[in-house]
Scaffold this motif. Structure first.
Motif, PDB file in Angstrom:
ATOM      1  N   THR A  77       0.803  -1.220   0.000  1.00 31.43           N
ATOM      2  CA  THR A  77       0.000   0.000   0.000  1.00 31.43           C
ATOM      3  C   THR A  77       0.838   1.274   0.000  1.00 31.43           C
ATOM      4  O   THR A  77       0.467   2.251  -0.628  1.00 31.43           O
ATOM      5  N   SER A  78       1.947   1.288   0.682  1.00 28.92           N
ATOM      6  CA  SER A  78       2.759   2.506   0.797  1.00 28.92           C
ATOM      7  C   SER A  78       3.658   2.671  -0.416  1.00 28.92           C
ATOM      8  O   SER A  78       4.263   1.716  -0.901  1.00 28.92           O
ATOM      9  N   THR A  79       3.766   3.908  -0.888  1.00 26.86           N
ATOM     10  CA  THR A  79       4.656   4.201  -2.010  1.00 26.86           C
ATOM     11  C   THR A  79       5.959   4.835  -1.532  1.00 26.86           C
ATOM     12  O   THR A  79       6.935   4.831  -2.263  1.00 26.86           O
ATOM     13  N   LYS A  80       5.933   5.400  -0.314  1.00 28.49           N
ATOM     14  CA  LYS A  80       7.131   6.013   0.244  1.00 28.49           C
ATOM     15  C   LYS A  80       7.371   5.475   1.655  1.00 28.49           C
ATOM     16  O   LYS A  80       6.442   5.152   2.379  1.00 28.49           O
ATOM     17  N   CYS A  84      16.225   5.912   7.831  1.00 28.09           N
ATOM     18  CA  CYS A  84      17.161   6.601   8.722  1.00 28.09           C
ATOM     19  C   CYS A  84      18.572   6.523   8.145  1.00 28.09           C
ATOM     20  O   CYS A  84      19.088   5.432   7.890  1.00 28.09           O
ATOM     21  N   PHE A  85      19.191   7.680   7.940  1.00 27.86           N
ATOM     22  CA  PHE A  85      20.592   7.778   7.514  1.00 27.86           C
ATOM     23  C   PHE A  85      21.355   8.517   8.597  1.00 27.86           C
ATOM     24  O   PHE A  85      21.315   9.747   8.664  1.00 27.86           O
ATOM     25  N   GLY A  86      22.032   7.779   9.448  1.00 27.74           N
ATOM     26  CA  GLY A  86      22.770   8.411  10.547  1.00 27.74           C
ATOM     27  C   GLY A  86      21.818   9.082  11.519  1.00 27.74           C
ATOM     28  O   GLY A  86      21.052   8.418  12.212  1.00 27.74           O
ATOM     29  N   ASN A  87      21.804  10.424  11.553  1.00 30.72           N
ATOM     30  CA  ASN A  87      20.928  11.175  12.449  1.00 30.72           C
ATOM     31  C   ASN A  87      19.723  11.768  11.734  1.00 30.72           C
ATOM     32  O   ASN A  87      18.985  12.555  12.320  1.00 30.72           O
ATOM     33  N   MET A  88      19.536  11.433  10.464  1.00 26.63           N
ATOM     34  CA  MET A  88      18.444  12.021   9.679  1.00 26.63           C
ATOM     35  C   MET A  88      17.445  10.961   9.246  1.00 26.63           C
ATOM     36  O   MET A  88      17.805   9.814   8.992  1.00 26.63           O
ATOM     37  N   PHE A  89      16.188  11.365   9.155  1.00 24.37           N
ATOM     38  CA  PHE A  89      15.151  10.536   8.566  1.00 24.37           C
ATOM     39  C   PHE A  89      14.752  11.166   7.239  1.00 24.37           C
ATOM     40  O   PHE A  89      14.479  12.364   7.167  1.00 24.37           O
ATOM     41  N   ILE A  90      14.717  10.360   6.195  1.00 26.94           N
ATOM     42  CA  ILE A  90      14.369  10.839   4.863  1.00 26.94           C
ATOM     43  C   ILE A  90      13.249   9.957   4.322  1.00 26.94           C
ATOM     44  O   ILE A  90      13.286   8.734   4.459  1.00 26.94           O
ATOM     45  N   LYS A  91      12.270  10.601   3.704  1.00 22.67           N
ATOM     46  CA  LYS A  91      11.187   9.852   3.087  1.00 22.67           C
ATOM     47  C   LYS A  91      11.578   9.550   1.646  1.00 22.67           C
ATOM     48  O   LYS A  91      11.838  10.464   0.862  1.00 22.67           O
ATOM     49  N   MET A  92      11.654   8.240   1.329  1.00 20.26           N
ATOM     50  CA  MET A  92      12.097   7.810   0.001  1.00 20.26           C
ATOM     51  C   MET A  92      11.051   6.902  -0.624  1.00 20.26           C
ATOM     52  O   MET A  92      10.303   6.218   0.099  1.00 20.26           O
ATOM     53  N   PRO A  93      11.024   6.837  -1.951  1.00 17.98           N
ATOM     54  CA  PRO A  93      10.122   5.881  -2.614  1.00 17.98           C
ATOM     55  C   PRO A  93      10.484   4.443  -2.214  1.00 17.98           C
ATOM     56  O   PRO A  93      11.652   4.113  -2.014  1.00 17.98           O
ATOM     57  N   LYS A  98      14.115  -0.192  -1.331  1.00 20.66           N
ATOM     58  CA  LYS A  98      14.396  -1.629  -1.470  1.00 20.66           C
ATOM     59  C   LYS A  98      15.715  -1.858  -2.208  1.00 20.66           C
ATOM     60  O   LYS A  98      16.522  -2.705  -1.800  1.00 20.66           O
ATOM     61  N   LEU A  99      15.946  -1.108  -3.290  1.00 23.12           N
ATOM     62  CA  LEU A  99      17.202  -1.239  -4.033  1.00 23.12           C
ATOM     63  C   LEU A  99      18.409  -0.876  -3.154  1.00 23.12           C
ATOM     64  O   LEU A  99      19.444  -1.549  -3.200  1.00 23.12           O
TER      65      LEU A  99
END
Length: 133
Positions: A77-80, A84-93, A98-99
Motif C-alpha cells: 500500500t505505501s509508495t514512500k 534513517c541515515f545516521g541522524n536524519m530521517f528521509i522519506k524515500m520511494p 528496497k534497491l
C-alpha cells in the motif's frame, strides 16, 4: 655444587664456569623463544577474536537489512518509506529504498566473505605456530 679443594682443582661435582655460563645462555634463549612464541600466539588469537566479533556485527546488520526488505515486500500500500541515515530521517520511494537495502545486503555479504578469508589466514597462522612447538 661441590666443594673446591684448592684454587686450581675442582671436584667432579662442580661444572666448569664455561658450562655454567653457556647453560644460563641456553636458558635465556629458551626463555626468549617462549616469550616470542607466546606473544605471537596472543597476537594471532587477538586477530581471530576481532575477526569473529566483526563477523557477528556484519551478520546483525545483514539480518536487519533482510528484515527491512521483507517488510517492504509485504507492504503493497505505501509508495514512500521513512529511512534513517545516521541522524536524519528521509522519506524515500519504496522501490529506491528496497534497491538501497539490497545493495547494502550485497555489501555485507562481500565484507563477510573477506572477513572469513582473513579469519582462515589467522587460523592457518595459529596452526603453523602450534606445529612449531
Amino acid at each position: 655444587m661441590g666443594k673446591i679443594m684448592t684454587n686450581q682443582t675442582r671436584t667432579e661435582l662442580e661444572p666448569p664456569e664455561s658450562l655454567v655460563r653457556s647453560g644460563n645462555m641456553a636458558e635465556k634463549n629458551e626463555t626468549d623463544f617462549i616469550l616470542n612464541y607466546m606473544s605471537e600466539v596472543e597476537a594471532v588469537a587477538e586477530e581471530i577474536l576481532t575477526s569473529k566479533q566483526h563477523m557477528i556485527e556484519l551478520d546483525k546488520k545483514r539480518q536487519k537489512s533482510r528484515e527491512a526488505i521483507r517488510v517492504l515486500q509485504k507492504d503493497k500500500t505505501s509508495t514512500k518509506q521513512w529511512v534513517c541515515f545516521g541522524n536524519m530521517f528521509i522519506k524515500m520511494p519504496s522501490k529506491e529504498t528496497k534497491l538501497l537495502l539490497e545493495k547494502g545486503l550485497s555489501l555485507f555479504k562481500h565484507a563477510r566473505m573477506s572477513t572469513m578469508r582473513k579469519e582462515n589466514q589467522f587460523n592457518c597462522k595459529a596452526l603453523l605456530l602450534r606445529s612449531t612447538v
